[in-house]
Design an enzyme around this catalytic site. Sequence first.
Site, PDB file in Angstrom:
ATOM      1  N   TRP A   1      -9.653 -48.332 -13.375  1.00 54.73           N
ATOM      2  CA  TRP A   1     -10.929 -49.035 -13.384  1.00 54.73           C
ATOM      3  C   TRP A   1     -11.752 -48.862 -14.674  1.00 54.73           C
ATOM      4  O   TRP A   1     -12.865 -49.395 -14.780  1.00 54.73           O
ATOM      5  CB  TRP A   1     -11.779 -48.592 -12.189  1.00 54.73           C
ATOM      6  CG  TRP A   1     -11.163 -48.999 -10.890  1.00 54.73           C
ATOM      7  CD1 TRP A   1     -10.386 -48.246 -10.072  1.00 54.73           C
ATOM      8  CD2 TRP A   1     -11.248 -50.292 -10.272  1.00 54.73           C
ATOM      9  NE1 TRP A   1      -9.978 -48.969  -8.977  1.00 54.73           N
ATOM     10  CE2 TRP A   1     -10.503 -50.240  -9.075  1.00 54.73           C
ATOM     11  CE3 TRP A   1     -11.885 -51.495 -10.605  1.00 54.73           C
ATOM     12  CZ2 TRP A   1     -10.367 -51.333  -8.218  1.00 54.73           C
ATOM     13  CZ3 TRP A   1     -11.753 -52.581  -9.755  1.00 54.73           C
ATOM     14  CH2 TRP A   1     -11.004 -52.493  -8.587  1.00 54.73           C
TER      15      TRP A   1
ATOM     16  N   GLU B   1     -25.592 -48.826  -3.949  1.00 50.16           N
ATOM     17  CA  GLU B   1     -24.157 -48.512  -3.979  1.00 50.16           C
ATOM     18  C   GLU B   1     -23.864 -47.153  -4.614  1.00 50.16           C
ATOM     19  O   GLU B   1     -23.145 -46.337  -4.044  1.00 50.16           O
ATOM     20  CB  GLU B   1     -23.421 -49.622  -4.737  1.00 50.16           C
ATOM     21  CG  GLU B   1     -21.928 -49.373  -4.873  1.00 50.16           C
ATOM     22  CD  GLU B   1     -21.200 -50.513  -5.571  1.00 50.16           C
ATOM     23  OE1 GLU B   1     -21.838 -51.523  -5.910  1.00 50.16           O
ATOM     24  OE2 GLU B   1     -19.974 -50.372  -5.759  1.00 50.16           O
TER      25      GLU B   1
ATOM     26  N   GLU C   1     -30.636 -38.362  -9.941  1.00 49.97           N
ATOM     27  CA  GLU C   1     -29.911 -38.242 -11.215  1.00 49.97           C
ATOM     28  C   GLU C   1     -29.561 -36.773 -11.480  1.00 49.97           C
ATOM     29  O   GLU C   1     -28.453 -36.462 -11.923  1.00 49.97           O
ATOM     30  CB  GLU C   1     -30.751 -38.794 -12.368  1.00 49.97           C
ATOM     31  CG  GLU C   1     -30.016 -38.734 -13.702  1.00 49.97           C
ATOM     32  CD  GLU C   1     -30.805 -39.355 -14.856  1.00 49.97           C
ATOM     33  OE1 GLU C   1     -32.041 -39.496 -14.728  1.00 49.97           O
ATOM     34  OE2 GLU C   1     -30.184 -39.682 -15.881  1.00 49.97           O
TER      35      GLU C   1
ATOM     36  N   ARG D   1     -21.811 -65.066 -13.926  1.00 53.61           N
ATOM     37  CA  ARG D   1     -21.941 -63.625 -14.154  1.00 53.61           C
ATOM     38  C   ARG D   1     -21.119 -63.146 -15.357  1.00 53.61           C
ATOM     39  O   ARG D   1     -20.015 -63.640 -15.602  1.00 53.61           O
ATOM     40  CB  ARG D   1     -21.503 -62.846 -12.904  1.00 53.61           C
ATOM     41  CG  ARG D   1     -22.408 -63.105 -11.724  1.00 53.61           C
ATOM     42  CD  ARG D   1     -21.898 -62.384 -10.502  1.00 53.61           C
ATOM     43  NE  ARG D   1     -22.373 -61.035 -10.356  1.00 53.61           N
ATOM     44  CZ  ARG D   1     -21.622 -60.013  -9.971  1.00 53.61           C
ATOM     45  NH1 ARG D   1     -20.327 -60.148  -9.770  1.00 53.61           N
ATOM     46  NH2 ARG D   1     -22.145 -58.821  -9.807  1.00 53.61           N
TER      47      ARG D   1
ATOM     48  N   GLU E   1     -20.481 -56.551   1.730  1.00 54.01           N
ATOM     49  CA  GLU E   1     -19.910 -55.696   0.685  1.00 54.01           C
ATOM     50  C   GLU E   1     -21.033 -54.843   0.113  1.00 54.01           C
ATOM     51  O   GLU E   1     -22.082 -55.355  -0.297  1.00 54.01           O
ATOM     52  CB  GLU E   1     -19.258 -56.557  -0.407  1.00 54.01           C
ATOM     53  CG  GLU E   1     -18.582 -55.705  -1.468  1.00 54.01           C
ATOM     54  CD  GLU E   1     -17.422 -56.397  -2.177  1.00 54.01           C
ATOM     55  OE1 GLU E   1     -16.982 -57.467  -1.722  1.00 54.01           O
ATOM     56  OE2 GLU E   1     -16.950 -55.846  -3.192  1.00 54.01           O
ATOM     57  N   ARG E   2     -20.828 -53.537   0.129  1.00 54.14           N
ATOM     58  CA  ARG E   2     -21.844 -52.578  -0.320  1.00 54.14           C
ATOM     59  C   ARG E   2     -23.141 -52.715   0.495  1.00 54.14           C
ATOM     60  O   ARG E   2     -24.245 -52.595  -0.048  1.00 54.14           O
ATOM     61  CB  ARG E   2     -22.143 -52.737  -1.809  1.00 54.14           C
ATOM     62  CG  ARG E   2     -20.923 -52.820  -2.697  1.00 54.14           C
ATOM     63  CD  ARG E   2     -20.002 -51.659  -2.528  1.00 54.14           C
ATOM     64  NE  ARG E   2     -18.766 -51.820  -3.302  1.00 54.14           N
ATOM     65  CZ  ARG E   2     -17.726 -51.009  -3.175  1.00 54.14           C
ATOM     66  NH1 ARG E   2     -17.744 -50.007  -2.290  1.00 54.14           N
ATOM     67  NH2 ARG E   2     -16.659 -51.191  -3.901  1.00 54.14           N
TER      68      ARG E   2
ATOM     69  N   ASP F   1     -21.654 -50.410 -14.327  1.00 51.50           N
ATOM     70  CA  ASP F   1     -21.812 -50.932 -12.970  1.00 51.50           C
ATOM     71  C   ASP F   1     -22.874 -50.158 -12.182  1.00 51.50           C
ATOM     72  O   ASP F   1     -22.527 -49.351 -11.326  1.00 51.50           O
ATOM     73  CB  ASP F   1     -20.460 -50.843 -12.239  1.00 51.50           C
ATOM     74  CG  ASP F   1     -20.434 -51.700 -10.999  1.00 51.50           C
ATOM     75  OD1 ASP F   1     -21.400 -52.443 -10.781  1.00 51.50           O
ATOM     76  OD2 ASP F   1     -19.447 -51.625 -10.250  1.00 51.50           O
TER      77      ASP F   1
ATOM     78  N   LYS G   1     -25.538 -57.741 -15.722  1.00 52.30           N
ATOM     79  CA  LYS G   1     -25.955 -56.500 -15.063  1.00 52.30           C
ATOM     80  C   LYS G   1     -26.795 -55.667 -16.022  1.00 52.30           C
ATOM     81  O   LYS G   1     -26.604 -55.744 -17.243  1.00 52.30           O
ATOM     82  CB  LYS G   1     -24.740 -55.690 -14.606  1.00 52.30           C
ATOM     83  CG  LYS G   1     -24.061 -56.274 -13.370  1.00 52.30           C
ATOM     84  CD  LYS G   1     -23.030 -55.326 -12.764  1.00 52.30           C
ATOM     85  CE  LYS G   1     -22.357 -55.991 -11.572  1.00 52.30           C
ATOM     86  NZ  LYS G   1     -21.414 -55.129 -10.838  1.00 52.30           N
TER      87      LYS G   1
ATOM     88  N   GLU H   1     -12.327 -58.626 -11.307  1.00 57.04           N
ATOM     89  CA  GLU H   1     -11.883 -57.911 -10.108  1.00 57.04           C
ATOM     90  C   GLU H   1     -11.078 -58.817  -9.183  1.00 57.04           C
ATOM     91  O   GLU H   1     -11.319 -58.881  -7.971  1.00 57.04           O
ATOM     92  CB  GLU H   1     -13.099 -57.301  -9.387  1.00 57.04           C
ATOM     93  CG  GLU H   1     -13.840 -56.305 -10.276  1.00 57.04           C
ATOM     94  CD  GLU H   1     -14.993 -55.569  -9.599  1.00 57.04           C
ATOM     95  OE1 GLU H   1     -15.574 -56.119  -8.654  1.00 57.04           O
ATOM     96  OE2 GLU H   1     -15.293 -54.443 -10.028  1.00 57.04           O
TER      97      GLU H   1
ATOM     98  N   ARG I   1     -14.221 -50.422 -21.051  1.00 49.43           N
ATOM     99  CA  ARG I   1     -14.827 -51.356 -20.088  1.00 49.43           C
ATOM    100  C   ARG I   1     -16.262 -51.704 -20.478  1.00 49.43           C
ATOM    101  O   ARG I   1     -16.711 -52.828 -20.265  1.00 49.43           O
ATOM    102  CB  ARG I   1     -14.788 -50.719 -18.692  1.00 49.43           C
ATOM    103  CG  ARG I   1     -15.596 -51.463 -17.666  1.00 49.43           C
ATOM    104  CD  ARG I   1     -15.287 -50.970 -16.274  1.00 49.43           C
ATOM    105  NE  ARG I   1     -16.311 -51.425 -15.340  1.00 49.43           N
ATOM    106  CZ  ARG I   1     -16.292 -51.184 -14.047  1.00 49.43           C
ATOM    107  NH1 ARG I   1     -15.305 -50.476 -13.517  1.00 49.43           N
ATOM    108  NH2 ARG I   1     -17.244 -51.640 -13.251  1.00 49.43           N
TER     109      ARG I   1
ATOM    110  N   GLU J   1     -29.431 -58.731 -13.846  1.00 44.36           N
ATOM    111  CA  GLU J   1     -28.985 -58.408 -12.487  1.00 44.36           C
ATOM    112  C   GLU J   1     -29.147 -56.913 -12.248  1.00 44.36           C
ATOM    113  O   GLU J   1     -28.606 -56.098 -12.994  1.00 44.36           O
ATOM    114  CB  GLU J   1     -27.515 -58.816 -12.301  1.00 44.36           C
ATOM    115  CG  GLU J   1     -26.966 -58.477 -10.914  1.00 44.36           C
ATOM    116  CD  GLU J   1     -25.500 -58.910 -10.719  1.00 44.36           C
ATOM    117  OE1 GLU J   1     -25.086 -59.955 -11.280  1.00 44.36           O
ATOM    118  OE2 GLU J   1     -24.774 -58.196 -10.011  1.00 44.36           O
TER     119      GLU J   1
END
Length: 676
Positions: free
Chosen positions: A539, A391, A509, A317, A158-159, A363, A358, A284, A334, A385
């Site tokens: 999301w 990603e 950026e 997490r 994943e990713r 994210d 995180k 998720e 979020r 994290e």
Amino acid sequence: MGFEQAWLNYTERTSCEGADELQYICVDIEEDFRPAKTGLTEFGADELIENGVRELQNALEGMTGCRPVSREQPDEGAGKGIHLLFQKGIPAEGYRLSEKDGSVKIAASDSRGILYGIFALLRQIRIGKTLRGMEFSKTPDMPLRMLNHWDNMDGSIERGYSGESFFFADDEILINDRTVTYARLAASVGINAVVINNVNVKDAATWLITERYLGKVRELNEILSGYGIRLFLSLNYAAPVELGELESADPLDERVRGWWKKRMELVFREVPGFGGFLIKADSEGRPGPFTYGRTHADGANMLAEAAAPYGGLIIWRCFVYNCQQDWRDYKTDRARSGYDNFIGLDGMFLDNVVLQIKNGPMDFQVREPVHPLFGGLTGTNQMLEVQIAQEYTGQQRHLCYLIPMFKEILRFRTHVKSKEDTVRDIVSGKAFGQTNCGIAAVANTGNDDNWTGHDMAAANFYGFGRLAFDTDLTAEEIAGEWIGMTYGQDEQVMETLQYLLMQSWPAYESYTSPLGIGWMVSPNNHYGPSVDGYEYSRWGTYHRADCQGIGVDRSHDGTGYALLYREPNAVVYDDKEKCPDELLLFFHHIPYLWKLRSGKTVIQHIYDSHFEGVEMVDEMVERFRKLRGKLPQKAYERMMERFVHQKEHAREWCDQINAYFYRKSGISDERKRKIY
Ligand code: GCV
């Protein structure tokens, strides 16, 4: 040629010329580190020394053509050589390196320290630092220096942007030469813990904690532990149910608690020295304690209690949020969710629970504020994290050296205390005296020949490990080390690659997402521009652009997120006049003609930064082009292909973003450049 000269010439020597003089470079191992006499209880301790000595021999042989020998007795005559010695008082995992009269000493109080000392010595040699009179010591800053692999058991990642998994294929665990090379690679940069499977634990991965796989898990663990690395697994919170053994995973149900106790007993017995588990719960679509009306402290503590007798850790997490949001809802945020879900539980977790947070509240965007749980929590073990899998930062097709970003995060002052209050202080354990804490990175490796897809993405792997070990290193120093270690000391190579690495995050950026707004990527694969890709989705990832302005109001008038920080951070973020430019649109909805602190209007900043970002990449590619013939040909070609793509793709980003905001705002570029 004397000892010192031989060392200094290592990088240039290709043959065994001068072998006579080198024969006395022997590796003496102090009694305390000899297998039978170490008395070290740490699993695999003896093997660590053996592996370390082998690293030393192989590396020196590779660099000089001559293989040093390892001896039972120190060389009485010459007194020269490399001496591994046991010294009380050196902190765990730390080492002391010194040289006097041609004798190099690597001292430590445990075998990990010796291993790290050996790698440090090799690094000194490889990057051409003199060993004469060398005298320094280092103890790792972060207790846990961890990699999180998001590898699935079918072999996908994943990713993942560098091939398939080298841990799994076809629902089996792979153990082969690459496993050993991986362990060496990770240990050489100071990693001491790894999670091999995806946090989204489904299907076969749920069975990793059963007899079906534990034999192989043990084998893998033996390899990793020989390099000082503790093995962890990601856990399916609903395992008792999904393995068909219970009907509930309620953390307060005695049957469930009993089930986990037995399961932990089995796992820790079958896999001696096993580290513990990483858990993504209620996030998720993953199961968690919310299903039973319980808190995350209930869930984590149930597992922690079961793992405690074996010294196991539960890394839980905080990436918990509602991914079924209504985009019309301007109040739900979020960014708040991690904080809101965990702050009330501060102090309630058992000591072998570590909350993994995180770096930012959303994210892994190219720019986010630091997560407010850092500085919010005071009575809970915490881990940072970060993500070296790129990603949202170019997926290892674009160059984006992330160490400067990680440096900024680590030095962020939370104001939880009057001093020793930075993120670094918190996760290194300094702020609150914790030992179960540290830093984890979502890994960027796969089974590609070069491990990381883009050859230069290896600088993120290297840099993450080095930074976790030594947070005082600057991003430039780490870049320089990586270049020297990988490509040697050629000045032009060093200068060019250093320039490329250091420019890459600001460039990325600039041509992607302005002023902290984030997202604007293609949904699902997260690659390439799509300004409205996530705008009307569930999301919670919005930019809220209209014809007047752009940004999310997270001030006291909006979602109130800005107020989750301690003062003076809260007042700074809450006030659009004080908020730093690079985060302005994260915290505020701002008119396009608003003047930034830089003196530019928001819209002009958007145009300028996008054009500038493209120019930066153009310049990067031109400089890289000049390295033809200076780098190994294949590596050069691989990189060039990616740089050419990056250049085109940066242009695509620039044109789409500028066109979008020009059309939305109707405001022209002051400099009349081409906007479509
Ligand atoms: C492993 C993001 C990623 C997901 C990832 C998730 C997480 O949403 O896109 O792929 O899932 O973060 O960190 O759990």
